[in-house]
Design a protein around this motif. Structure first.
Motif, PDB file in Angstrom:
ATOM      1  N   GLN A  62      22.090 -45.291  25.471  1.00  0.00           N
ATOM      2  CA  GLN A  62      21.250 -44.577  24.508  1.00  0.00           C
ATOM      3  C   GLN A  62      20.181 -43.736  25.196  1.00  0.00           C
ATOM      4  OE1 GLN A  62      20.535 -46.767  20.622  1.00  0.00           O
ATOM      5  NE2 GLN A  62      20.057 -48.369  22.093  1.00  0.00           N
ATOM      6  N   GLY A  63      19.791 -44.152  26.408  1.00  0.00           N
ATOM      7  CA  GLY A  63      18.774 -43.383  27.141  1.00  0.00           C
ATOM      8  C   GLY A  63      17.364 -43.536  26.610  1.00  0.00           C
ATOM      9  N   HIS A  64      17.060 -44.610  25.908  1.00  0.00           N
ATOM     10  CA  HIS A  64      15.729 -44.767  25.317  1.00  0.00           C
ATOM     11  C   HIS A  64      14.733 -45.441  26.251  1.00  0.00           C
ATOM     12  CE1 HIS A  64      17.735 -44.895  21.076  1.00  0.00           C
ATOM     13  NE2 HIS A  64      17.799 -43.726  21.650  1.00  0.00           N
ATOM     14  N   CYS A  65      15.166 -46.535  26.888  1.00  0.00           N
ATOM     15  CA  CYS A  65      14.152 -47.371  27.551  1.00  0.00           C
ATOM     16  C   CYS A  65      13.804 -46.884  28.950  1.00  0.00           C
ATOM     17  CB  CYS A  65      14.591 -48.836  27.571  1.00  0.00           C
ATOM     18  SG  CYS A  65      15.875 -49.204  28.782  1.00  0.00           S
ATOM     19  N   ARG A  66      14.708 -46.177  29.582  1.00  0.00           N
ATOM     20  CA  ARG A  66      14.508 -45.589  30.912  1.00  0.00           C
ATOM     21  C   ARG A  66      14.342 -46.646  32.010  1.00  0.00           C
ATOM     22  NH1 ARG A  66      16.273 -40.997  28.987  1.00  0.00           N
ATOM     23  NH2 ARG A  66      15.441 -39.690  30.644  1.00  0.00           N
TER      24      ARG A  66
ATOM     25  N   MET B  88      16.816 -46.327  35.271  1.00  0.00           N
ATOM     26  CA  MET B  88      16.782 -45.151  36.150  1.00  0.00           C
ATOM     27  C   MET B  88      17.215 -45.543  37.551  1.00  0.00           C
ATOM     28  SD  MET B  88      13.663 -42.708  35.189  1.00  0.00           S
ATOM     29  CE  MET B  88      14.499 -41.172  34.980  1.00  0.00           C
TER      30      MET B  88
ATOM     31  N   LEU C  77      16.093 -38.605  40.234  1.00  0.00           N
ATOM     32  CA  LEU C  77      16.147 -39.809  39.428  1.00  0.00           C
ATOM     33  C   LEU C  77      16.897 -39.485  38.140  1.00  0.00           C
ATOM     34  CD1 LEU C  77      12.510 -41.219  39.722  1.00  0.00           C
ATOM     35  CD2 LEU C  77      14.552 -41.889  40.985  1.00  0.00           C
ATOM     36  N   VAL C  78      17.844 -40.337  37.790  1.00  0.00           N
ATOM     37  CA  VAL C  78      18.549 -40.129  36.529  1.00  0.00           C
ATOM     38  C   VAL C  78      18.644 -41.466  35.804  1.00  0.00           C
ATOM     39  CG1 VAL C  78      19.942 -38.272  37.516  1.00  0.00           C
ATOM     40  CG2 VAL C  78      20.877 -40.599  37.403  1.00  0.00           C
ATOM     41  N   VAL C  79      18.998 -41.364  34.526  1.00  0.00           N
ATOM     42  CA  VAL C  79      19.164 -42.570  33.727  1.00  0.00           C
ATOM     43  C   VAL C  79      20.627 -42.980  33.819  1.00  0.00           C
ATOM     44  CG1 VAL C  79      19.168 -43.379  31.348  1.00  0.00           C
ATOM     45  CG2 VAL C  79      17.252 -42.067  32.218  1.00  0.00           C
TER      46      VAL C  79
ATOM     47  N   THR D 145      23.294 -42.811  30.822  1.00  0.00           N
ATOM     48  CA  THR D 145      23.776 -41.559  30.210  1.00  0.00           C
ATOM     49  C   THR D 145      24.273 -40.564  31.256  1.00  0.00           C
ATOM     50  OG1 THR D 145      21.559 -40.587  30.210  1.00  0.00           O
ATOM     51  CG2 THR D 145      22.239 -41.701  28.196  1.00  0.00           C
TER      52      THR D 145
ATOM     53  N   PRO E 288      26.780 -39.033  33.516  1.00  0.00           N
ATOM     54  CA  PRO E 288      28.211 -39.143  33.779  1.00  0.00           C
ATOM     55  C   PRO E 288      28.534 -38.758  35.222  1.00  0.00           C
ATOM     56  CG  PRO E 288      27.746 -37.128  32.550  1.00  0.00           C
ATOM     57  CD  PRO E 288      26.425 -37.760  32.869  1.00  0.00           C
TER      58      PRO E 288
ATOM     59  N   ILE F 126       7.046 -49.244  32.684  1.00  0.00           N
ATOM     60  CA  ILE F 126       7.735 -49.349  31.393  1.00  0.00           C
ATOM     61  C   ILE F 126       7.563 -50.748  30.813  1.00  0.00           C
ATOM     62  CG2 ILE F 126      10.037 -49.432  30.350  1.00  0.00           C
ATOM     63  CD1 ILE F 126      10.711 -47.006  32.127  1.00  0.00           C
TER      64      ILE F 126
ATOM     65  N   ILE G  19      10.316 -53.503  20.474  1.00  0.00           N
ATOM     66  CA  ILE G  19      10.168 -52.578  21.599  1.00  0.00           C
ATOM     67  C   ILE G  19      10.941 -51.281  21.373  1.00  0.00           C
ATOM     68  CG2 ILE G  19       9.670 -54.358  23.324  1.00  0.00           C
ATOM     69  CD1 ILE G  19      12.657 -54.131  24.163  1.00  0.00           C
ATOM     70  N   MET G  20      11.450 -51.089  20.176  1.00  0.00           N
ATOM     71  CA  MET G  20      12.137 -49.841  19.811  1.00  0.00           C
ATOM     72  C   MET G  20      13.349 -49.536  20.696  1.00  0.00           C
ATOM     73  SD  MET G  20      10.757 -48.332  17.192  1.00  0.00           S
ATOM     74  CE  MET G  20      11.331 -46.653  17.400  1.00  0.00           C
TER      75      MET G  20
ATOM     76  N   ARG H  42      16.247 -49.992  19.626  1.00  0.00           N
ATOM     77  CA  ARG H  42      17.168 -49.470  18.608  1.00  0.00           C
ATOM     78  C   ARG H  42      18.572 -50.080  18.663  1.00  0.00           C
ATOM     79  NH1 ARG H  42      16.626 -43.122  17.474  1.00  0.00           N
ATOM     80  NH2 ARG H  42      14.859 -42.692  18.781  1.00  0.00           N
TER      81      ARG H  42
END
Ligand SMILES: Cc1cc2nc3c(=O)[nH]c(=O)nc-3n(C[C@H](O)[C@H](O)[C@H](O)COP(=O)(O)O)c2cc1C
Lengths: 604, 251
Positions: B41-45, B48, B59-61, B64, B66, B87, B124-125, B127
């Motif tokens: 989902q890429g929300h919490c990060r 990374m 730096l990437v998540v 997400t 590919p 975080i 903590i959202m 989701r």
């Protein structure tokens, strides 16, 4: 032949600005009154055309009436002035001095548009037609070489030559990120999947910005032509213009333009008889600032929630409905016809090494002439703020200019000679953004400024990723306590440390740039933070908890203006004697500071 | 295709995310909003990682990003660990009532005593609840509002006509933020009261009537012809197998 009078230098023309700013000041009424006055009077034959044009730029002085070919420029015109204008100027050839623009610095009246510093130093490409043509008239646009560039592209250039021309022009996206437009098109054309789509970003969410609005309202065809040229270059079949929901007039103006362009064969099936078929649809925005971010915008067009996504795969490869998509900003599109018509070299001859062409800025805040300014890239901040916008009014001092929208940075006086372009602004800790410039005088508290922008962003972040949502919340919390005198020196380290994480870990550019207002003010105005923290004092007299005003008897001549203006009746004193402030009544609104013409009210 | 992750070479399918490839290879990357069932989902990060591709390091998540060409991945560097600590701190201060976040806060060695703790909050959202509800085909809850006020809710905070009270949201929630009250034959969740169905075998309430009706309307009736709790269903299957075994002449 084209009967539009705009290309006839001798035509008697009365141009009434009907941009949103001027309409708010009664521009439409002036326009109608002029039309009535000129049509109704059978006995006199005045060969004048009253045209509603787009924005003239200097919106605070509107409504503007410009009379051609003499080029007499009247400002702040009221309906009650119309008869006099018709009788004296149009019939009698006399200039009405009272209605002329008065230069705020020389105090002299200026007759011609061209002699006003505000206009004289500008260089118009994106705004070339705005305020000059009637946006509802495709004939006007065509009279100014409109749709010639589309013709040139379709009949004399190959698609890849068009792309090469845009690459060579060095045009960078005007919506914020400054990505090279030609390379974006090239990347999209290289993706071998149909259909390809084109999007115009007209969301313009920055508070106080109206450059894109003025183009959409005042010169809609330049956008359509830019998009049609791109459609030919990359092989796209459909385009969408995403317009901020509040911009009703833009929607109307674009809607009319699309219909007219279809009728003339510039849009639709087999454009100008060629194999190119391309049409454009208007989409009204969802109203959130973050919807201007391209991936959020695309989601919004698809009918999904306007939240950005990670851009490891660019929209050029996977955009609208997963298809290859070019998305560009309004101003970017408006530059395209110029580049194709005049050639890349002509465009690239303007500007700096890394940023070619011009940029439209919306200069607002504490300057004499607020409004839209288009200047070559590389123009200094000083020229824009002082020479064009007329400097700081009311005898106050320049303190900072905030550029780049709510997540831009604040630039101090020592950098006023900065030559503005994408790279120079980034280097000093701010950004170009979409061209917002908010000028601040010495009655501005920089901590409060940072707090203001972070509060704005707290409400406008999409709230999806943790660093942006939770980081911005904490910036707000820390800045608020500093403004209340409850901050610590450690808070400054915490702000800097959190900034690193928010910048590097946030999902989209909103989060990644959100620390700019904090970091730039910390960098250039650290002393002011320390004053708040250590000495519990707000030097600008803005943070109420930390402010105490007093009247310096050396400067006060007892004019009594402050006492009259004080909303809490907290100032007293005999006539022509120094006044004093009753601290128990003072609500720290600062009205007395602002009205005092002798700089006698000071902050303790 | 091959990629290197923390010095190890692993196999990766083009287009697969770093997270998926790493998990298959048994390499764990911390994450709060990732669930195998739903993808990234890429929300919490939290996930990374540092990626080196074509001479560029960034730096990437991982959930997400590919993998489409040769990359070298580091799942932990000082910079990444700092981001993770920040975080965790931000989320713990947001949801200090969550034991889960408290444990994480301590295990990451975080310390902060100046930021305001938002008492009473557990969410903590991440989701995951919204995704689970979507997967059920119900979509009764969503992330509503914007910015720092964003939260999970039913439309207008009212009892949602779509909610079937299945509790999938509460089951998947890592922090126990979704309140489910069960009393007698009633369950209350998301401001909505549900009648429970009793297990035909043990008699204990095990699912809401609304949930069973929903399933029955979507599935082959035979599959759900008996209303059994998961325990009894297991027993029933075991019994069937036994009986079948017993019927075989050679066992
Ligand atoms: C929070 C946010 C808001 C944005 N708002 C706008 C906007 O209102 N208009 C715009 O053209 N670009 C906006 N952008 C930039 C777009 O994401 C994108 O870069 C741009 O539309 C690309 O066009 P360009 O290359 O012509 O600039 C925004 C970006 C962010 C991160």
């Amino acid at each position: 032949m084209n009967k539009s009078p705009v290309n006839n230098p001798d035509a008697r023309l009365v141009l009434v600005c009907c941009g949103t700013g001027c309409i708010a000041n009664g521009g439409l009424d002036v326009y109608r009154a002029l039309q009535n006055e000129l049509n109704g009077d059978e006995g006199v034959r005045v060969d004048a055309v009253t045209k509603g044009t787009g924005c003239h730029g200097m919106c605070a002085r509107g409504p503007f009436v410009r009379i051609m070919p003499d080029d007499i420029n009247y400002c702040q015109v009221k309906v009650s002035d119309v008869r006099e204008i018709v009788e004296k100027t149009l019939h009698g050839g006399e200039v009405i001095k009272r209605l002329l623009f008065r230069d705020p610095r020389s105090k002299k009246t200026v007759k011609s548009h061209r002699d006003i510093d505000f206009y004289k130093r500008q260089h118009k490409i994106a705004l070339r037609n705005v305020g000059v043509i009637d946006p509802a008239s495709i004939e006007d646009y065509m009279a100014r070489d409109g749709y010639q560039s589309l013709r040139k592209a379709l009949f004399t250039m190959t698609p890849s030559q068009v792309i090469d021309e845009v690459v060579k022009a060095g045009l960078r996206g005007r919506g914020g990120a400054g990505f090279p437009t030609g390379l974006k098109w090239k990347a999209c054309a290289a993706v071998d999947r149909l259909p390809r789509f084109i999007v115009c970003n007209g969301d313009e969410g920055d508070p106080g910005a109206f450059m894109d609005e003025s183009v959409m309202e005042g010169d809609p065809h330049s956008i359509l032509e830019g998009m049609a040229i791109c459609a030919y270059a990359i092989g796209a079949s459909a385009g969408f213009i995403y317009v901020r929901d509040e911009y009703a007039q833009s929607v109307a103006s674009l809607g009319k333009a699309i219909e007219d362009a279809r009728r003339h064969g510039f849009l639709g099936k087999n454009i100008l008889g060629t194999a190119l078929s391309f049409d454009i649809e208007i989409v009204r925005g969802g109203g959130a600032f973050v919807c201007g971010e391209e991936t959020a915008l695309l989601a919004s067009i698809e009918g999904n929630v306007g939240e950005p996504r990670d851009k490891y795969v660019f929209p050029t490869e996977r955009g609208l409905w997963g298809q290859p998509t070019v998305i560009n900003n309004v101003e970017t599109w408006a530059n395209i016809p110029f580049i194709i018509h005049q050639g890349a070299a002509s465009f690239a001859s303007i500007g700096t090494a890394g940023s070619k062409g011009t940029k439209v800025f919306s200069v607002v805040g504490k300057v004499a002439n607020t409004g839209l300014v288009e200047v070559p890239m590389g123009t200094t901040l000083r020229e824009i703020i002082f020479d064009i916008a007329g400097g700081i009014p009311n005898g106050r001092k320049f303190k900072a200019v905030q550029t780049g929208g709510p997540s831009g940075g604040c630039i101090p006086e020592s950098l006023l000679d900065l030559e503005v372009d994408f790279d120079s602004l980034a280097r000093v800790g701010s950004m170009m953004g979409s061209g917002g410039m908010i000028v601040m005088d010495d009655r501005t508290c920089m901590v409060e400024v940072a707090r203001y922008y972070l509060n704005f962003l707290a409400g406008e972040s999409c709230g999806k990723c943790v660093p942006c949502r939770e980081g911005i919340r904490r910036f707000g919390e820390i800045l608020t306590r500093i403004c209340q005198g409850k901050g610590t020196v450690d808070d400054l380290n915490l702000l800097e440390s959190l900034s690193e994480t928010v910048q590097s870990a946030s999902l989209c550019a909103l989060g990644r740039t959100a620390p700019n207002p904090v970091l730039s003010t910390l960098k250039y105005f650290r002393e002011e933070y320390l004053e708040h923290i250590i000495r519990h004092r707000c030097p600008a007299g803005i943070c109420k908890e930390l402010t105490e005003f007093y009247i310096d008897p050396e400067f006060c001549n007892g004019c009594g203006l402050c006492a009259k203006m004080c909303p809490s009746q907290g100032i007293a004193g005999a006539k022509k004697q120094a006044h004093t402030i009753d601290q128990s009544k003072c609500i720290k609104c600062g009205e007395c500071v602002d009205v005092c013409r002798f700089m006698a009210v000071k902050v303790r | 295709m091959k990629m290197r992750i923390d010095g190890r070479e692993i196999e990766v399918r083009s287009g697969e995310t770093i997270m998926e490839a790493a998990r298959r290879a048994g390499i764990s990357i911390p994450a709060l909003c990732y669930h195998e069932a739903f993808g990234g989902q890429g929300h919490c990060r939290m996930c990374m990682v540092e990626v080196q591709a074509g001479g560029v390091t960034r730096l990437v998540v991982s959930c997400t990003y590919p993998v489409t060409r040769e990359v070298e991945v580091k799942t932990s560097t000082p910079a990444i660990e700092k981001i993770r600590r920040d975080i965790v701190t931000l989320l713990y201060k947001r949801a200090p009532d969550s034991d889960f976040m408290e444990r994480l806060y301590h295990s990451y060695g975080c310390s902060d005593n100046t930021l305001h703790a938002n008492l009473g909050e557990r969410c903590i959202m991440c989701r995951l609840c919204v995704r689970a509800c979507e997967e059920m085909g119900v979509s009764a809850i969503a992330a509503v509002s914007r910015g720092t006020d964003k939260r999970i809710a039913t439309p207008y905070d009212e009892a949602s006509p779509d909610c079937i009270g299945c509790g999938a949201c509460a089951d998947i929630c890592p922090t126990g933020a979704i309140e489910v009250i069960e009393k007698g034959s009633r369950r209350v969740i998301w401001n909505k009261v549900f009648e429970m169905a009793d297990c035909q075998r043990c008699g204990r309430p095990f699912a809401t009537l609304a949930q069973l009706e929903y399933l029955e309307s979507r599935l082959d009736r035979d599959v759900v012809k008996q209303r059994l709790c998961s325990n009894c269903r297991r027993k029933e299957v075991v019994g069937k197998v036994r009986r079948y075994n017993a019927s075989l002449p050679f066992v």
